[in-house]
Design an enzyme around this catalytic site. Sequence first.
Site, mmCIF file in Angstrom:
data_model
loop_
_atom_site.group_PDB
_atom_site.id
_atom_site.type_symbol
_atom_site.label_atom_id
_atom_site.label_comp_id
_atom_site.label_asym_id
_atom_site.label_seq_id
_atom_site.Cartn_x
_atom_site.Cartn_y
_atom_site.Cartn_z
ATOM 1 C CG ASP A 131 95.481 80.431 41.578
ATOM 2 O OD1 ASP A 131 95.727 79.249 41.311
ATOM 3 O OD2 ASP A 131 94.670 81.134 40.941
ATOM 4 C CD GLU A 178 99.071 77.679 39.694
ATOM 5 O OE1 GLU A 178 98.544 76.888 38.895
ATOM 6 O OE2 GLU A 178 98.720 78.866 39.798
#
Length: 689
Positions: A422, A451
């Site tokens: 993330d 990401e």
Amino acid sequence: MSQAHARQQQRKAKLHPIMEKPRVIIQDVSPCVEGGRYPAKATVNQAYTVRATVFMDGHDKLAARVIYKEAPQGKWRSKIMRSLGNDRWEATLVPEKAGMHRFRVEAWFDQWATFYDEIAKKHRAGVPLHVELQEARMHLLAALHSPRHRAREDQVDYLSEVIEGDDEYRIPDAAEIIAAAVDEFDAAEKAGNVELQIELILNDRVFKAMEALEERRFCTSTAQDLLVDVERTKANFASWYELFPRSATNDPQRHGTFLDVISRLPAIKAMGFDVLYFPPIHPIGQSFRKGKNNTLEAKPGDPGSPYAIGSAEGGHDAILPELGGIEQFRQLRAAAEDHGLELALDFAIQCSQDHPWLTEHPDWFPWRPDGTIKYAENPPKKYQDIVNVNFYAATAVPDMWEAWRDIILYWVSEGVKTFRVDNPHTKPLPFWEWLIQEVRTKHPEVIFLSEAFTRPAMMYQLAKIGFNQSYTYFIWRETKQELTEYLTELSTTEAKDFYRPNFFVNTPDINPHFLQTSGRPGFLIRAALATTLSGLWGMYSGFELCESAALPGKEEYLDSEKYEIKARDFSQRGNIIKEITRLNHIRKENPALHTHLNVRFLESHNDRVLFYAKHTHDFGNIVLVAISLDPHGSQDAWLKVPDDLVGGGKGFRVTEMMRDIDMPWGHDVQHWHFNPGEIPFAIFQVQAD
């Protein structure tokens, strides 16, 4: 020694450094990432191409080869490069083993090819070749006495030659061929058979043997070995399905468990997915817990955001008790493996205000002058339920860095091989480079998906330093021009050597505007684009049901699953499960669709229709894809396939794989009508002759 001779030697010595400079020049070698600072990326059994610019003064023939080694323990091998014209050369390699491969390019003045070309031209022109035939014999004898022939057998491995095609000559074999040719040549000369002598000189076996045996004059090679990180197949080809385990329930009042997820595995596998990805599965903090639709105050029973990681029940190495604990996770992992599904976990470097580390290691976190913790912000947004760490705090190195590494290693020990990371762009690049190397040195099979929806330079740098896959801008590329330009960038610029795009069609954070207004046809269009343009694609649960309700004016889902449990009826009318299933199966059946690097855009004579071809390196599998980008109206296209791709100016046959229709394809153009109420795309497999 006379004074004149001494002076000559002195002059020669002055020129020696100049004479040592390469006469044959090698430039622009690829794949090469930042001059070799980082390895390029490749995949087991997936072809990649080595290219280089090679030239020399004059018009003589040159030869070049790639010398390569598969992993440190492998043997050196070589493959002849072919000339593309204009000084460009290439060779295609298909790695058989995972590991850090290395290669270099070598080039030299090809004496025999130069002589062969001269003989062939003169022979075709009817020029007498008496002197040239004697010169040919001298070449053959010189090859038999070349340093390559005199090399000991234990030196031959490095010199062994892999010739394009089925022939492979080691030096002893080549010497036998040349010696036999000399004997036949002499016998023909005695018999006065000039034509037989010429036939021997122009013989293919003799040519290949000379290539293997003859001294390679002015031979030079690239200054350094270049690295290629060859990884397992799922690093480059996989279909991802994302779900929240807590929503694997038929009742939004009942928290889903890992056992509930097990009951979903057959359906997910049947759709053709092979990676099952979960957002964070760890304990969720109570302090400042978010309510439904990201409201600041949670009501009793609100589950909170799984990204607010950590509570009294543990941190990143613990499991939210409501999901069933570690034993249920192990049952799920085993069941997923039985179904051919690999689990991927979310690795989010952030903590709730209840994370154990805030009391165990308060100096790892930023604090305000008033003694309160500094929570995460992205003005005007505030994330009071999340706090970030300070990577360069006095006690963070090495303790905190190693703690994050050990969390990854713990989950690897639990059988997890893939991690979606993330927002890695908000953490230091040196940390990621170190962590990924630490993990993959011990476990080279581990895959990291970045990401990072941010600036291109950062997205690319994350890939260079070790991230195996990356989210992309595909989710916002909608028009024919946008898609063509973006795929051209990914497949033809330097990015092709290190950046692997994973084309997610939606995420829990991104409900694209296109899907909000396109209805069912738009979901089919985006699924077709993602599955056929990239070897990697993914979707977040609910896409197959065409979920698109949004917060007004935002790319965010109304009643977002990030803040509540969402029970779904996967049998509801209007779903596209059947179409997604077929798309995933088509991907697996056609190796041409296993990469984005081979895409070639073709003419459709319609700006609302995207038409492209993909083929394997040997043209054994050719796929044509035509997609209407209009979810609201019908479109017509006249699809043109170039003669150099297939057909050779003649018609051919194809199978339209979504509809299972065999049909002829005319030599000129093929008309196709797209109805958004049916299937707004077509995928053709070119039939073998």
